[in-house]
Design an enzyme around this catalytic site. Structure first.
Site, short mmCIF file in Angstrom:
data_model
loop_
_atom_site.label_atom_id
_atom_site.label_comp_id
_atom_site.label_asym_id
_atom_site.label_seq_id
_atom_site.Cartn_x
_atom_site.Cartn_y
_atom_site.Cartn_z
N ASP A 1 36.87 32.39 39.39
CA ASP A 1 38.26 31.97 39.24
C ASP A 1 38.42 31.52 37.79
O ASP A 1 38.09 30.39 37.45
CB ASP A 1 38.58 30.82 40.21
CG ASP A 1 40.00 30.31 40.04
OD1 ASP A 1 40.91 31.13 39.80
OD2 ASP A 1 40.21 29.08 40.13
N GLU B 1 39.31 36.91 40.01
CA GLU B 1 40.71 36.82 40.41
C GLU B 1 41.59 37.32 39.26
O GLU B 1 41.36 36.99 38.10
CB GLU B 1 41.09 35.38 40.79
CG GLU B 1 42.50 35.32 41.33
CD GLU B 1 42.85 33.99 41.99
OE1 GLU B 1 43.97 33.89 42.49
OE2 GLU B 1 42.01 33.08 42.00
N ASP C 1 38.44 24.77 41.96
CA ASP C 1 38.17 26.01 41.22
C ASP C 1 36.97 26.75 41.83
O ASP C 1 36.97 27.98 41.91
CB ASP C 1 37.93 25.71 39.74
CG ASP C 1 39.14 25.04 39.11
OD1 ASP C 1 40.11 25.75 38.81
OD2 ASP C 1 39.12 23.81 38.94
#
Length: 171
Positions: free
Chosen positions: A7, A67, A139
């Site tokens: 991420d 992502e 996160d």
């Protein structure tokens, strides 16, 4: 199959490593790479790259899942996020790993079954799916969700390839 989920962020980049053994998803590790906002931006990108390169060296994943960028009204934030994603992608590519990208909608759909799920729903589902004692840091939890998304996507992809082969042999 071992998967590194990422991420990306210019301040905090979450990572999550899972292993897929048959139908089981096993938590290996998760955490976050923090950058010093007092440093210039290229130094922060280097920190992201080196941190992820170290994680790749330690866990030797078979694939990297990142992502994709979300829509942002703030152009500067979107550009910095894109550059952080670039550092993450380069870490995987330089290690010779295949890199896959997933949107937040795809991740939520794969983890919760609803592309519009709330962040808390995703975090809770990751805790359950990976049998974690507590919900991971935000996160890191997001990165684990990206890894789970890839694990689920690779299963579907494999099934589609098998179905395609069966269809060709029956034709």
């Amino acid at each position: 199959m071992k998967i590194l989920g990422i991420d990306p962020g210019s301040r905090i980049t979450g990572y999550g490593v899972i292993s897929k053994e048959g139908n089981r998803l096993i938590h290996v590790d998760n955490g976050a790479i923090f950058t010093d906002k007092a440093k210039d931006f290229p130094a922060r990108l280097e920190r992201i790259y080196r941190g992820l390169a170290e994680i790749i060296e330690t866990y030797r994943p078979d694939a990297v899942a990142v992502e994709n960028i979300f829509f942002s009204n703030n152009v500067q934030s979107a550009l910095k996020l894109g550059q952080a994603r670039g550092a993450a992608i380069v870490a995987g590519v330089i290690a010779g790993l295949p890199v896959f990208e997933y949107t937040a909608l795809q991740v939520k759909q794969a983890v919760v079954g609803n592309g519009k799920a709330a962040k808390q729903q995703v975090q809770q589902m990751i805790k359950v799916l990976l049998n974690l004692p507590e919900i991971a840091q935000e996160d890191a939890s997001d990165a684990l969700a990206v890894a789970v998304c890839h694990a689920n996507s690779s299963v579907l992809s494999g099934m589609l390839k098998i179905m395609d082969k069966v269809g060709k042999t029956n034709a």
